[in-house]
Design a protein around this motif. Structure first.
Motif, PDB file in Angstrom:
ATOM      1  N   PRO A 138      17.761 -61.079 -29.362  1.00  6.48           N
ATOM      2  CA  PRO A 138      19.216 -61.005 -29.515  1.00  6.48           C
ATOM      3  C   PRO A 138      19.875 -62.344 -29.187  1.00  6.48           C
ATOM      4  N   TRP A 187      28.151 -54.665 -28.560  1.00  4.43           N
ATOM      5  CA  TRP A 187      26.743 -54.730 -28.939  1.00  4.43           C
ATOM      6  C   TRP A 187      26.280 -53.290 -29.091  1.00  4.43           C
ATOM      7  N   TRP A 250      23.135 -49.847 -34.944  1.00  6.19           N
ATOM      8  CA  TRP A 250      23.206 -51.299 -35.172  1.00  6.19           C
ATOM      9  C   TRP A 250      24.303 -51.634 -36.166  1.00  6.19           C
ATOM     10  N   THR A 267      23.682 -59.181 -30.937  1.00  6.87           N
ATOM     11  CA  THR A 267      22.749 -58.363 -31.709  1.00  6.87           C
ATOM     12  C   THR A 267      21.553 -59.204 -32.124  1.00  6.87           C
TER      13      THR A 267
END
Lengths: 436, 306
Positions: A138, A187, A250, A267
């Motif tokens: 990430p 996130w 996501w 991310t």
């Protein structure tokens, strides 16, 4: 006429049998389905005697389930892409041929060209079990345009937890009614980020050196490093500076960022290509940075995430050999470059990085470099190599549940962490019982 | 074949009485093959697995007897899932029965345009639960959601429908009710059309208000349908809620919207705990058996038939 047809048919049958057919299952959705197919097509052009049947089998979770069902039914695929947290389950399942065995036999193949940071994850007890394919970690993405609007220096992304909190609050905009128009950060609500922020502070998840020197027997993440992260998450959410997603969603986090509803996003680097494209389309300037770290914490690094290619045993030698050829091809520098530049997953080998540097790729694509450098500059410890745990998927769910309970004020950060550690240990014990 | 007109194949078999005894069983064989391979055998296998601890790839099996069940009843997360299921199912059933009865009354009024309304109301029934979930999740999305925007803009309800308590459960209930309602309306409408006009006319002559007529005459007359629908709704909320929950909340926040069936999915397909999951399916089986028993036992006796 009839005779001719029969002959033709016979020739066709012989021809189709002459080709070695191998099955490849993967979990890369969206436009990556075509990307992988095009890679397989290239392989088949080079190896006309091998036919690769590529199949997209849904998410990582679905793919593992389909593999389990196929193994039980007695017709597993030759190659399957399994997520990093499935490593222990795959080893315990005893159905795969360890990559190491094939590498040792194949003199033309040099594993030394691969990045040690990536290999270290998939090496268990000194043995490489699967071939690294798509690896990511990430990073912090931020909207430079919104930074400027909020009076922040777009070339100084937050480097510490303290700065992150301060920036996120400054980037939060409320309307006259107190509704949040723009939030500071988001996130995905995914335990992966918990694991990463533990590694950033060089803290382990489980005992026996993160399960690297022996089977993990209990969770050990209830300590200050974890608490710092839990408290950060709690404070960001409660001050309205952070929007949270569903469990493991996501796409939602990406959408919040792309629609400029949030100014910062943490991310996977696998979205670099997508987010760069979207930033251009929506007319904002994108910045990327390493993950911030609490000021007082020890220096660690990031763990690779993503998946690797497993070679399933029990097939005729000829097919296994063909599958090995295909795996080598997918891990070749050319394919890794193609994969890297089209997605953002970084190349798993050093020579691919060298080639890209020579071509000046990273000068033009600085965000791809952020991802790569963050990994290369990480300290290599048991904590940054990632934990090896049997019931990893369940532990992720436990951590996510604990976080959501904390965010809903059912538990304090301390209680949530304590509960998660206790439940995780229970899951590990339960899993280990089967293998005693 | 009841009236003795045997088809020609029977003559080949000789003894007609004998073949009459065997024939029904022969005719049942295809059905039984399907049922046994796809229902009875897997069900029996689940019962067996529920007594084992099984490794993810099934290469190791350890007999543990009833320990899986014991573990489940000591597991706070499983008990929470039971509680959630109870709340979710009972609230949804009450809402869906009340709403569909009311809407059916309105649809039965024969106002112009009824067919259009009917069509619009029945559409959700044709949609798969996963799509229904996606639709509602989209409406309530905190960034692009139409409903969310209007609620926060005009009513100041600025909540995150996916991750906040109790809104996540409310959203799941709304979606499920919307999805199941058309099924109930179809039954109620059919029932309403079968209520004899003269009964209602007589009541009108006796001076009953429409409120009294509805609740004292129509609703009791429809009680067999209501009873049937309650049972069917319990079943559909307990089982088909899976897709909606998976799409809308993924069982969150925490395990707040994790019902028994979602827990089963997680344990079986996310965590690969085959033995525990089998035990959970046995528990669900028992619950369903009880519900079905209640239906057959009371369905015939207590409910008012005309």
């Amino acid at each position: 006429m009839k005779k001719l047809l029969v002959v033709l048919l016979a020739v066709l049958v012989v021809l189709s049998f002459a080709k070695v057919q191998i099955q490849f299952w993967h979990a890369m959705g969206g436009n990556r389905i075509e990307l992988i197919q095009s890679m397989a097509d290239e392989f088949m052009k080079l190896h006309p005697d091998i036919e690769v049947k590529v199949q997209y089998t849904g998410s990582y979770r679905d793919t593992l389930n389909k593999l389990i069902a196929a193994v039980k039914a007695g017709n597993p695929p030759h190659i399957v892409q399994i997520y990093e947290i499935g490593t222990q389950v795959m080893i315990d399942g005893g159905i795969a041929i360890p990559m190491q065995d094939l590498i040792d036999k194949d003199k033309t193949f040099d594993i030394g060209k691969f990045m040690p940071q990536v290999l270290n994850y998939y090496k268990v007890n000194g043995k490489l079990y699967s071939m690294p394919f798509n690896s990511s970690n990430p990073i912090l993405y931020y909207n430079k345009t919104l930074f400027k609007k909020a009076g922040l220096d777009p070339n100084h992304p937050p480097r510490t937890f303290e700065e992150l909190l301060e920036y996120a609050k400054k980037l939060t905009v409320k309307d006259a009614n107190g509704n949040i128009v723009q939030a500071g950060i988001t996130w995905p609500l995914h335990a992966w980020f918990f694991e990463q922020f533990m590694a950033v502070q060089n803290a382990p998840l489980v005992d026996n050196n993160n399960g690297r020197t022996g089977r993990a027997t209990k969770a050990v993440f209830n300590h200050e490093a974890a608490l710092r992260f839990f408290k950060l998450w709690y404070e960001l959410t409660k001050s309205g500076a952070m929007i949270n997603t569903n469990k493991e969603d996501w796409d939602a986090a990406d959408q919040y960022f792309v629609s400029q509803k949030v100014a910062m996003l943490i991310t996977s680097t696998s979205d670099v290509a997508y987010l760069s494209k979207m930033a251009k389309e929506k007319g904002f300037e994108l910045g990327t940075a390493f993950l911030p770290r609490p000021k007082e914490a020890k220096s660690g690094g990031v763990i690779i995430g993503g998946a690797s290619l497993w070679l399933i045993g029990g097939h005729p030698d000829k097919e296994t050999q063909a599958a090995w050829e295909f795996i080598k091809f997918m891990a070749s520098p050319e394919m890794q470059i193609k994969w890297h530049t089209n997605t953002g997953y970084f190349p798993v080998r050093k020579d691919a990085v060298e080639m890209l540097l020579e071509r000046g790729y990273y000068a033009e694509n600085p965000h791809h470099l952020t991802a790569l450098l963050q990994l290369l500059l990480s300290n290599q410890t048991y904590n940054t190599r990632g934990a090896i745990i049997g019931p990893f998927p369940q532990i992720r769910d436990i951590i996510e549940t604990a976080i959501q309970r904390m965010l809903n004020d059912e538990m304090t950060p301390e209680e949530a962490l304590k509960w998660a550690e206790k439940e995780a240990t229970k899951a590990i014990k339960e899993y280990n019982e089967i293998y005693q | 074949m009841g009236d003795g007109q045997s088809p020609f194949i029977l003559t080949k078999w000789g003894d007609r009485r004998m073949s009459r005894k065997i024939l029904p069983y022969i005719l049942l064989i295809p059905t039984f093959i399907v049922i046994i391979t796809f229902i009875y055998w897997p069900a029996a296998y689940s019962f067996k697995l529920s007594m084992y601890r099984v490794s993810p790839f099934g290469n190791r099996m350890i007999f543990v007897g009833l320990k899986n069940f014991k573990k489940l009843f000591e597991d706070t997360q499983y008990l929470t899932a039971m509680k959630t299921t109870l709340i979710y199912v009972s609230v949804s059933v009450i809402i869906v029965i009340f709403l569909s009865f009311t809407i059916s009354l309105l649809l039965n009024m024969k106002v112009p345009g009824t067919p259009i309304y009917k069509a619009l109301i029945f559409i959700p029934y044709a949609i798969s639960p996963a799509i229904a979930g996606t639709l509602w999740a989209f409406l309530f999305n905190p960034v692009v959601g139409f409903v969310h925007y209007n609620l926060s803009h005009y009513f100041g309800i600025n909540v995150d429908w996916f991750t906040e308590k109790p809104y996540a459960l409310i959203l799941v209930i709304l979606t499920s009710v919307w999805k199941v309602m058309p099924f109930d309306i179809i039954f109620y409408l059919a029932g309403l059309q079968n209520i004899p006009e003269d009964v209602l006319e007589a009541a009108t002559l006796d001076g009953a208000s429409s409120w009294t007529k509805t609740w004292k005459i129509v609703f009791p007359l429809l009680s067999p349908i209501t009873f049937y629908l309650i049972i069917m709704n319990i079943i559909s909320f307990m089982f088909s809620s899976f897709a909606i929950i998976d799409v809308v909340t993924r069982g969150g926040p925490g395990d707040y919207t994790t019902t028994l069936i979602y827990r089963l999915y997680l344990d079986a397909f996310a965590f690969q705990k085959t033995g525990i999951a089998a035990a959970e399916s046995v528990i669900l089986f028992i619950i369903m058996a009880v519900v079905t028993f209640i239906y057959f036992y009371f369905g015939e006796r207590r409910v008012h038939y005309q």
